[in-house]
Write an enzyme that holds these catalytic residues in place. Structure first.
Site, mmCIF file in Angstrom:
data_model
loop_
_atom_site.group_PDB
_atom_site.id
_atom_site.type_symbol
_atom_site.label_atom_id
_atom_site.label_comp_id
_atom_site.label_asym_id
_atom_site.label_seq_id
_atom_site.Cartn_x
_atom_site.Cartn_y
_atom_site.Cartn_z
ATOM 1 N N PHE A 76 42.520 40.499 48.970
ATOM 2 C CA PHE A 76 43.613 42.017 48.594
ATOM 3 C C PHE A 76 43.139 42.065 47.347
ATOM 4 O O PHE A 76 43.353 41.995 45.821
ATOM 5 C CB PHE A 76 44.783 40.393 48.250
ATOM 6 N N GLU A 77 43.816 43.710 47.582
ATOM 7 C CA GLU A 77 43.616 44.555 46.118
ATOM 8 C C GLU A 77 44.806 45.582 46.940
ATOM 9 O O GLU A 77 44.861 46.542 47.509
ATOM 10 C CB GLU A 77 42.654 44.795 46.206
ATOM 11 N N ILE A 78 45.644 46.332 45.548
ATOM 12 C CA ILE A 78 46.488 46.830 46.185
ATOM 13 C C ILE A 78 45.477 48.425 45.039
ATOM 14 O O ILE A 78 45.186 48.114 44.137
ATOM 15 C CB ILE A 78 47.450 46.910 45.672
#
Length: 420
Positions: free
Chosen positions: A306-308
């Site tokens: 998960f990464e933005i």
């Protein structure tokens, strides 16, 4: 005469219809689906230099200009239950959009696992915002994959095949040496230690996903893996939050990396720091990465499934120099360097501390770890269905406490009860 009267009646009805349409349009907030590539800013507006990328400010958050008629002050985001629009979780959300996309690396065989992830993201967030989705694969996507995913995504779907040079051994790698490493790791039962494809994946996610042709249309990305779960409603636009607050990287889980997979990674990092001191920023997050000022690596990293993040940062000369330096040292194949520590070390050294964000309110699961927001009130406000006992944030193997400490952040109420 009767015919003339009927004609006048039709004119009057038509006029009322036009007035009604104009009234409706003028009293409903515009939905501005983010356009792609050359269509950003929206057609009919005047392109402005800061319409996509916020100007950098040293003393505060960025000033964002989305184009005429799209003043973000007129479309405030609901960040707390006290903000207008907090419970507005149906229909298309009005207001500006950021030039952003979801991105997934998947195989055709992952179809039902990624379908589950898409439903999670769409139900909890994207059905109100309609952001696009880019799917990448080292093989062509089949008709079933395209049919199922396109039926689930509310935005547009795009499918890209990864070029061979981005998913293969680079010329400088000694194939025999790499083979012996895989055999040794297999004997020692190191996770994915004997996998060639896993190494290609880690190298691709570290240095190439953001350079794919389809990704060049965007400025922000949200990485989504197969079989993930979002436990809580997302009441605002995280892309817009990142953009307006000058955040360039974000996470929800952090932990220690397997020592056996990266024995010489920090040696390569120290060599890079010596050769490129111009890329190391002041007020960085070295304290998250090292307990002794950079002499050694404590193995903390942000879990990158998960990464933005900001794609323009990854395309910057600083990050490209970092990746090329690591790639030449060969650790993706002579060891088993993961993209998570690579991204994390880069962010920790080349971004200011306040450019990295922890999304406490995006509750997330990817086997075997869970991020479940701390505090009963918060979970109820976000309509979460996660078990707080599963929250990994404050366990001994998590690095999230360290992130809070180096940033001088107050830990949420009740964190002490989740340490065991």
């Amino acid at each position: 005469m009767a015919t003339g009267s009927a004609r006048y009646v039709r004119y009057i009805l038509f006029a009322f219809f036009i007035i009604a349409v104009l009234y409706f349009v003028s009293n409903s907030g515009p939905v501005v689906p983010y356009p792609q590539g050359a269509d950003f800013p929206p057609k009919g507006t005047t392109p402005q230099s800061d319409a996509v990328t916020s100007p950098k400010k040293e003393d505060g958050p960025s000033t964002v200009n989305y184009g005429p008629g799209l003043d973000p002050k007129e479309y405030p985001m609901a960040m707390t239950p006290n903000d207008p629009g907090w419970n507005d979780l149906s229909g298309i959300k009005s207001g500006p959009r950021v030039n952003a996309t979801f991105v997934t690396l998947a195989r055709n065989s992952d179809i039902w696992e990624i379908a589950r992830s898409i439903r999670q993201v769409e139900d909890r967030f994207n059905r109100r915002y309609n952001y696009d989705w880019v799917f990448l694969n080292d093989k062509p996507f089949d008709a079933t994959f395209k049919k199922v995913t396109s039926s689930l995504v509310s935005g547009k779907t795009h499918y890209g095949e990864i070029p061979k040079e981005h998913w293969s051994f680079p010329p400088h790698i000694d194939q025999e040496r790499a083979k012996k490493v895989r055999e040794d790791m297999a004997q020692r039962k190191i996770i994915y230690g004997d996998s060639i494809s896993y190494r290609h994946m880690c190298r691709f996610e570290s240095g190439f996903f953001f350079r794919q042709e389809l990704m060049m249309n965007y400025d922000y990305y949200w990485r989504v893996e197969p079989s993930v779960e979002l436990f809580c409603d997302v009441h605002y636009d995280p892309f817009r939050f990142m953009h307006e607050n000058n955040k360039k990287y974000s996470f929800v889980l952090s932990l220690y990396e397997y020592v056996e997979t990266i024995p010489t990674l920090w040696d390569s990092v120290k060599k890079f720091m010596k050769n490129h001191p111009e890329h190391i920023v002041e007020n960085n997050s070295m304290g998250f990465l090292s307990d002794d000022g950079g002499e050694s690596y404590n193995h903390c990293h942000f879990w990158s499934n998960f990464e933005i993040g900001n794609l323009n940062w990854l395309r910057s000369q600083a990050y490209l120099d970092f990746f090329e330096s690591l790639d030449q040292d060969g650790g993706f194949f002579y060891e088993r360097w993961g993209d998570a520590p690579v991204h994390s070390i880069a962010a920790g050294l080349m971004l200011k501390k306040d450019e990295i964000h922890f999304f406490n309110d995006i509750a997330y699961y990817h086997v075997p770890f869970t991020h479940c927001p701390t505090g009963d009130k918060v979970r109820q406000e976000l309509k979460c269905h996660c078990n707080p006992k599963d929250n990994f944030d404050w366990k001994g193997y998590s690095c999230t406490s360290r992130y809070f400490e180096i940033n001088g952040l107050e830990k949420p109420e009740g964190w002490e009860n989740q340490q065991d």
